[in-house]
Design a protein around this motif. Structure first.
Motif, PDB file in Angstrom:
ATOM      1  N   ASP A  13     -11.266  -7.824 -10.075  1.00  0.00           N
ATOM      2  CA  ASP A  13     -10.023  -7.423  -9.447  1.00  0.00           C
ATOM      3  C   ASP A  13      -8.843  -8.530 -10.220  1.00  0.00           C
ATOM      4  O   ASP A  13      -7.916  -8.163 -10.583  1.00  0.00           O
ATOM      5  CB  ASP A  13      -9.773  -7.404  -8.042  1.00  0.00           C
ATOM      6  CG  ASP A  13     -10.626  -6.148  -7.706  1.00  0.00           C
ATOM      7  OD1 ASP A  13     -10.940  -5.075  -8.385  1.00  0.00           O
ATOM      8  OD2 ASP A  13     -10.734  -6.196  -6.151  1.00  0.00           O
TER       9      ASP A  13
ATOM     10  N   LEU B 149      -2.305  -7.090 -15.830  1.00  0.00           N
ATOM     11  CA  LEU B 149      -0.942  -6.656 -15.386  1.00  0.00           C
ATOM     12  C   LEU B 149       0.246  -7.100 -15.169  1.00  0.00           C
ATOM     13  O   LEU B 149       1.386  -6.674 -15.636  1.00  0.00           O
ATOM     14  CB  LEU B 149      -1.346  -5.771 -14.001  1.00  0.00           C
ATOM     15  CG  LEU B 149      -0.108  -5.066 -13.368  1.00  0.00           C
ATOM     16  CD1 LEU B 149       0.409  -3.838 -14.106  1.00  0.00           C
ATOM     17  CD2 LEU B 149      -0.350  -4.576 -11.830  1.00  0.00           C
TER      18      LEU B 149
ATOM     19  N   LEU C 119      -8.954  -4.041  -5.329  1.00  0.00           N
ATOM     20  CA  LEU C 119      -7.849  -3.395  -5.959  1.00  0.00           C
ATOM     21  C   LEU C 119      -8.151  -1.905  -6.029  1.00  0.00           C
ATOM     22  O   LEU C 119      -7.174  -0.915  -6.329  1.00  0.00           O
ATOM     23  CB  LEU C 119      -8.036  -4.073  -7.385  1.00  0.00           C
ATOM     24  CG  LEU C 119      -6.780  -4.106  -8.290  1.00  0.00           C
ATOM     25  CD1 LEU C 119      -5.532  -4.292  -7.391  1.00  0.00           C
ATOM     26  CD2 LEU C 119      -7.133  -4.599  -9.517  1.00  0.00           C
ATOM     27  N   ASP C 120      -9.325  -1.454  -6.044  1.00  0.00           N
ATOM     28  CA  ASP C 120      -9.753   0.046  -5.820  1.00  0.00           C
ATOM     29  C   ASP C 120      -8.977   0.989  -4.819  1.00  0.00           C
ATOM     30  O   ASP C 120      -9.089   2.105  -4.667  1.00  0.00           O
ATOM     31  CB  ASP C 120     -11.247   0.335  -5.865  1.00  0.00           C
ATOM     32  CG  ASP C 120     -11.948   0.004  -7.352  1.00  0.00           C
ATOM     33  OD1 ASP C 120     -11.284  -0.099  -8.134  1.00  0.00           O
ATOM     34  OD2 ASP C 120     -13.230   0.040  -7.023  1.00  0.00           O
TER      35      ASP C 120
ATOM     36  N   ASP D 144      -3.280   2.485  -5.396  1.00  0.00           N
ATOM     37  CA  ASP D 144      -2.760   3.427  -6.324  1.00  0.00           C
ATOM     38  C   ASP D 144      -2.305   2.725  -7.566  1.00  0.00           C
ATOM     39  O   ASP D 144      -1.289   1.913  -7.254  1.00  0.00           O
ATOM     40  CB  ASP D 144      -1.814   4.241  -5.666  1.00  0.00           C
ATOM     41  CG  ASP D 144      -1.026   5.348  -6.792  1.00  0.00           C
ATOM     42  OD1 ASP D 144      -1.046   5.176  -7.938  1.00  0.00           O
ATOM     43  OD2 ASP D 144      -1.010   6.645  -6.415  1.00  0.00           O
ATOM     44  N   PRO D 145      -3.135   2.738  -8.762  1.00  0.00           N
ATOM     45  CA  PRO D 145      -2.551   1.923  -9.523  1.00  0.00           C
ATOM     46  C   PRO D 145      -1.266   2.144 -10.229  1.00  0.00           C
ATOM     47  O   PRO D 145      -0.510   1.052 -10.512  1.00  0.00           O
ATOM     48  CB  PRO D 145      -3.603   2.049 -10.779  1.00  0.00           C
ATOM     49  CG  PRO D 145      -4.484   3.313 -10.504  1.00  0.00           C
ATOM     50  CD  PRO D 145      -4.082   3.484  -8.933  1.00  0.00           C
TER      51      PRO D 145
ATOM     52  N   ARG E  64       1.754  -0.804 -10.089  1.00  0.00           N
ATOM     53  CA  ARG E  64       2.418  -1.353 -11.305  1.00  0.00           C
ATOM     54  C   ARG E  64       4.250  -1.201 -11.021  1.00  0.00           C
ATOM     55  O   ARG E  64       4.748  -2.039 -11.432  1.00  0.00           O
ATOM     56  CB  ARG E  64       2.041  -0.411 -12.512  1.00  0.00           C
ATOM     57  CG  ARG E  64       2.573  -0.615 -13.950  1.00  0.00           C
ATOM     58  CD  ARG E  64       2.570   0.437 -14.847  1.00  0.00           C
ATOM     59  NE  ARG E  64       2.218  -0.103 -16.255  1.00  0.00           N
ATOM     60  CZ  ARG E  64       2.099  -1.309 -16.658  1.00  0.00           C
ATOM     61  NH1 ARG E  64       2.421  -2.293 -16.059  1.00  0.00           N
ATOM     62  NH2 ARG E  64       1.605  -1.585 -18.090  1.00  0.00           N
TER      63      ARG E  64
END
Length: 139
Positions: free
Chosen positions: A29, A36, A110-111, A114-115, A119
């Motif tokens: 993670d 990112l 992190l899973d 929602d990526p 972001r």
């Protein structure tokens, strides 16, 4: 006059710090968040104090702080992001499982997030900090 913060940029290796994270999931993670935040900020990762990975810096009322950062702690992945912008509450509502405090988001995995929303949160946080309105640092 406020005292300068004890948390300052160091010369320590960020890759070595991340590689030393004991929990394999937290390490993965941390690698993902590092990628990112490096991409979004356009800044190199710097180890601030013994455990905060920060990107860029700004001069706040108590001294210099990273504009954005995180710490892969044992209990949580802690994200240091500004939430002082329009739409922040909506992003947090859509982000996924997390907890908040003054200037931090606490994430177990992190899973759980929602990526795309993460972001956008990072992008808008960096933009807000660069606009000159620093968020409260510290947790």
């Amino acid at each position: 006059m406020p005292a300068e913060p004890k948390t300052r940029p160091t010369e320590a290796s960020v890759p070595d710090f991340i590689a030393a994270v004991e929990n394999p999931r937290r390490r993965v993670d941390a690698e993902a968040v590092n990628a990112l935040m490096t991409e979004v900020s356009g800044e190199p990762a710097v180890l601030w104090g013994p455990s905060i990975i920060g990107y860029g810096s700004y001069r706040g009322p108590t001294g210099d702080w990273p504009i954005i950062g995180f710490s892969p702690r044992k209990a949580n992945l802690v994200l240091y992001v500004s939430r002082d912008f329009d739409g922040a509450e909506d992003l947090l509502a859509r982000l996924g499982k997390h907890k908040t405090s003054v200037g931090c988001l606490y994430v177990n995995r992190l899973d759980d997030l929602d990526p795309a929303v993460l972001r956008e949160l990072v992008e808008r946080s960096v933009a807000r900090m660069r606009a000159g309105n620093p968020a409260t640092a510290g947790c």
